[in-house]
Scaffold this motif. Sequence first.
Motif, PDB file in Angstrom:
ATOM      1  N   ARG A 102       2.537   1.606  -3.429  1.00 60.00           N
ATOM      2  CA  ARG A 102       1.443   2.040  -4.343  1.00 60.00           C
ATOM      3  C   ARG A 102       1.249   3.548  -4.229  1.00 60.00           C
ATOM      4  NH1 ARG A 102      -1.524  -1.554  -3.503  1.00 60.00           N
ATOM      5  NH2 ARG A 102      -2.909  -0.894  -1.979  1.00 60.00           N
ATOM      6  N   GLU A 103       1.232   4.026  -2.822  1.00 60.77           N
ATOM      7  CA  GLU A 103       0.961   5.399  -2.726  1.00 60.77           C
ATOM      8  C   GLU A 103       2.291   6.346  -3.083  1.00 60.77           C
ATOM      9  OE1 GLU A 103      -0.295   8.434   0.949  1.00 60.77           O
ATOM     10  OE2 GLU A 103      -0.060   6.569   1.341  1.00 60.77           O
ATOM     11  N   ARG A 129       4.258   5.769  -5.446  1.00 63.18           N
ATOM     12  CA  ARG A 129       4.390   5.849  -6.940  1.00 63.18           C
ATOM     13  C   ARG A 129       3.229   6.700  -7.560  1.00 63.18           C
ATOM     14  NH1 ARG A 129       5.127  -0.908  -7.088  1.00 63.18           N
ATOM     15  NH2 ARG A 129       7.382  -0.736  -6.271  1.00 63.18           N
ATOM     16  N   SER A 160       0.871  -1.301  -0.057  1.00 59.30           N
ATOM     17  CA  SER A 160       0.105   0.182   0.073  1.00 59.30           C
ATOM     18  C   SER A 160       0.817   1.449  -0.015  1.00 59.30           C
ATOM     19  CB  SER A 160      -1.012   0.141   1.154  1.00 59.30           C
ATOM     20  OG  SER A 160      -0.198   0.011   2.242  1.00 59.30           O
TER      21      SER A 160
END
Length: 379
Positions: free
Chosen positions: A175-176, A178, A172
């Motif tokens: 992903r944040e 990126r 998570s």
Amino acid sequence: MEITEDLPLDLGADELSNVLCKLRAREGFTDAEMRELKEAFQMQTSGKCEEIACPAIQKALRWLGHSYAFEVVQHFVGELDVDCDGRLDFTLFVKLIRKCRDLERRAATAAFHRLDALGLGFLDDGKQCQAFQSLGCLDAAGNPPPRSLAECSSADLSTFLNIVQRYKFSASRLRELRINAGYSELELAALRTHFQRFDKDGNGVLRKSELVQLIEELFPRHSNQREFRPYFIQLLGYADADKNDCLDFPEFVRMIRKISDHMEEQNYESFNKSLDDLRFTTKEAAEFRGLFLQADQSGTCMLSFADVKSMIARCCVLDAEQSTKLLGFCRSLAAVDSYGFWGFGALDGSGVGVVSKAAWNPWNKPYSAGASGSLPETV
């Protein structure tokens, strides 16, 4: 031979040697981690080239959750780059990631011991939160990483390190990161402050006129360069995903990252040109960079004249006359803004070789490396 769970135990000497070599090349990473490293590496390769240079290496590190200043990345690469071409293949890239993980683990260990002032061997919830804050392990709302009740009440060093690693490399969080172009929560907050200050009508978007003013404030050196204008126009088209001639905050963040990457690439080219012009070897440049990073106590990758003077004094003795000549030399570089000077009286890492050469040459004493290529101690 592939390394699998059902690997036979009756291996010959050659097969065992092959297995050990493959294990060493993995640097302790799991199959899943190796696939992720390979993906990040291949995203930065072009054509049939199987090596990547510092600008691409920094992007790959960022994708994997490791954020370092460009000068620090150059220093890391210099320590691993055996052929001194400024590029790493995948095997050396894996070694670089292991180096980053080890450095971050040592930083977390130091934070733990700093907060465990009484030497109890564990941190309570309050001390853990202080350590998390010092390591940048808080979310945008200032909350610590998710922990069990037992972990909150008491965490020894091993437990604390596991919490930090879980947070830093969770799917998570990556992903944040990126989505946010690699910027941390604190960096995003600073960018949002700038964005809101120039969003005069408060509608959550910046018009081109507002954006130009903001870019001129954030990047004064580049925004005034003639060659930057076409690049800026091209960037607007890239960042404006919905083609409405305005940028919302996520689009603005993507554009700032692109400009920052462009600046790093320009600095890298300038650095390599400086080496050629001054006839310094890559090894000498690595030594200069090491001196620079030692002198950069603030961690900003910028040096004042006092910092430069202190840095050079580690290599040679400067009397009053030589110090005056060095000051004049630094001012002349700052005035023309070349070889890495950013504003009056400050030097970034790409110019360290120029100033290091100045330490010997203003009084016409030739630079000469020692037998091992190290810097001379006196002049």
